[in-house]
Design an enzyme around this catalytic site. Structure first.
Site, PDB file in Angstrom:
ATOM      1  N   GLN A   1     106.958  66.351  12.231  1.00 28.78           N
ATOM      2  CA  GLN A   1     105.547  66.759  12.200  1.00 28.78           C
ATOM      3  C   GLN A   1     104.818  66.238  13.435  1.00 28.78           C
ATOM      4  O   GLN A   1     103.629  66.499  13.616  1.00 28.78           O
ATOM      5  CB  GLN A   1     104.856  66.198  10.940  1.00 28.78           C
ATOM      6  CG  GLN A   1     105.408  66.706   9.633  1.00 28.78           C
ATOM      7  CD  GLN A   1     104.956  68.118   9.319  1.00 28.78           C
ATOM      8  OE1 GLN A   1     104.157  68.693  10.034  1.00 28.78           O
ATOM      9  NE2 GLN A   1     105.489  68.685   8.253  1.00 28.78           N
ATOM     10  N   SER A   2     105.527  65.508  14.274  1.00 27.26           N
ATOM     11  CA  SER A   2     104.925  64.762  15.371  1.00 27.26           C
ATOM     12  C   SER A   2     104.213  65.644  16.403  1.00 27.26           C
ATOM     13  O   SER A   2     104.789  66.604  16.927  1.00 27.26           O
ATOM     14  CB  SER A   2     106.007  63.938  16.073  1.00 27.26           C
ATOM     15  OG  SER A   2     105.529  63.378  17.264  1.00 27.26           O
ATOM     16  N   ASN A   3     102.966  65.280  16.719  1.00 27.40           N
ATOM     17  CA  ASN A   3     102.251  65.933  17.819  1.00 27.40           C
ATOM     18  C   ASN A   3     102.850  65.526  19.154  1.00 27.40           C
ATOM     19  O   ASN A   3     102.854  66.315  20.110  1.00 27.40           O
ATOM     20  CB  ASN A   3     100.770  65.556  17.783  1.00 27.40           C
ATOM     21  CG  ASN A   3     100.058  66.079  16.551  1.00 27.40           C
ATOM     22  OD1 ASN A   3     100.361  67.162  16.060  1.00 27.40           O
ATOM     23  ND2 ASN A   3      99.107  65.315  16.037  1.00 27.40           N
ATOM     24  N   ALA A   4     103.352  64.285  19.232  1.00 28.52           N
ATOM     25  CA  ALA A   4     103.977  63.817  20.472  1.00 28.52           C
ATOM     26  C   ALA A   4     105.219  64.647  20.794  1.00 28.52           C
ATOM     27  O   ALA A   4     105.459  65.010  21.948  1.00 28.52           O
ATOM     28  CB  ALA A   4     104.344  62.339  20.350  1.00 28.52           C
ATOM     29  N   MET A   5     106.014  64.950  19.780  1.00 31.07           N
ATOM     30  CA  MET A   5     107.205  65.772  19.965  1.00 31.07           C
ATOM     31  C   MET A   5     106.860  67.094  20.629  1.00 31.07           C
ATOM     32  O   MET A   5     107.496  67.515  21.617  1.00 31.07           O
ATOM     33  CB  MET A   5     107.870  66.032  18.611  1.00 31.07           C
ATOM     34  CG  MET A   5     109.001  67.036  18.618  1.00 31.07           C
ATOM     35  SD  MET A   5     109.502  67.508  16.931  1.00 31.07           S
ATOM     36  CE  MET A   5     108.035  68.419  16.377  1.00 31.07           C
TER      37      MET A   5
END
Length: 284
Positions: free
Chosen positions: A57-61
């Site tokens: 779910q990561s925005n960084a990803m």
């Protein structure tokens, strides 16, 4: 990229200024743009591969995937095992990251921690490793640029707010803006965990104020009160993410009296999959 603008919203009778970092880029925006700023300025031929790890779910990803697509770098992302339904989704951060060319590798849960700890052992000079959530000292440069943008606005406001996962943004912003109060709240884990994450990057300055959540929240789990704040923010005229912004605004509304400049963290692309979960849980 140009400096992001500042908007004003009213939430529950309170006025907030909002630094519109969400408008920098559809995928590479918000605090992830600030964290990746130094890498974005890096010559394309310096690296050939970027490695990171964390949740799907990561925005960084997604931001790293967008950056690597732009720079033509290979992006390898490690996670614990992912459900079949997650893999089949045609929306959200995971889906978009794969479309940007991300190579996703699953590591068995019992092996995950040791595997991540060993990533740098066999790394070469053409590979750059970004810790979970973009928690690297290289993020300091981009947060310094953000601090200068805030100073240049000559605002009457002397308090800023940004929610925390690893606390990287809040820490480096507070260090770069010693004349401001910097409010944050833990969105992953508790205050003790947040302080541990920040202390690994540097000393926590006295102008960084951590607001304790009113109860223990589990990251990425749907909460009705978060959805309520999300809808009120949307009605105020700006779309925010569902993972971080509701927790930060809830803490600000209950614990802070002065006017605040909220740093928009971006991450709204993840709302597609999160809203689906809210609809299913609360029959919205």
């Amino acid at each position: 990229m140009q400096n992001s603008s500042i908007s004003k919203i009213t939430l529950e009778g309170r006025e907030f200024l909002v630094k519109r970092d969400d408008l920098i880029d559809p995928f590479l925006a918000g605090n992830k743009y600030r964290k990746l700023y130094a890498l974005l300025q890096t010559p394309d031929n310096k690296y050939s591969k970027i490695i990171s790890y964390g949740g799907t779910q990561s925005n960084a990803m997604l931001a790293i995937a967008a950056m690597c697509h732009k720079k033509k770098w290979k992006f390898v992302y490690y996670t614990k095992p992912v459900s079949k339904s997650q893999k089949e989704q045609k929306r959200g951060n995971y889906f978009y990251s794969l479309n940007f060319g991300m190579e996703h590798i699953e590591i068995e849960e019992e092996l995950y921690r040791d595997f991540i700890a060993s990533l740098r052992v066999n790394s070469d000079e053409k590979t750059f490793i970004i810790d979970q959530g973009g928690a690297n000292t290289s993020a300091k440069e981009g947060l310094g640029v953000l601090a200068e943008e805030i100073r240049a606005e000559m605002l009457d406001v002397k308090s800023v707010a940004t929610p925390s996962g690893t606390g990287t943004t809040a820490l480096f912003l507070a260090l770069a803006l010693p004349e401001f109060k910097v409010y944050t709240t833990p969105c992953i884990g508790n205050t003790t965990y947040l302080k541990e994450q920040m202390s690994a990057l540097g000393d926590i300055p006295s102008n960084l104020i951590i607001l304790e959540p009113k109860k223990k929240y589990h990251f990425a789990k749907p909460y009705r009160e978060f959805y309520t704040i999300y809808k009120k923010l949307q009605e105020a005229g700006i779309k925010f993410d569902l993972l971080y912004a509701p927790a930060m605004f809830e803490a600000l509304l209950n614990q802070v009296d002065e006017e605040v400049l909220y740093i928009h963290s971006g991450g709204v692309s993840g709302n597609e999959s999160m809203l689906k979960r809210y609809e299913q849980k609360f029959s919205l």
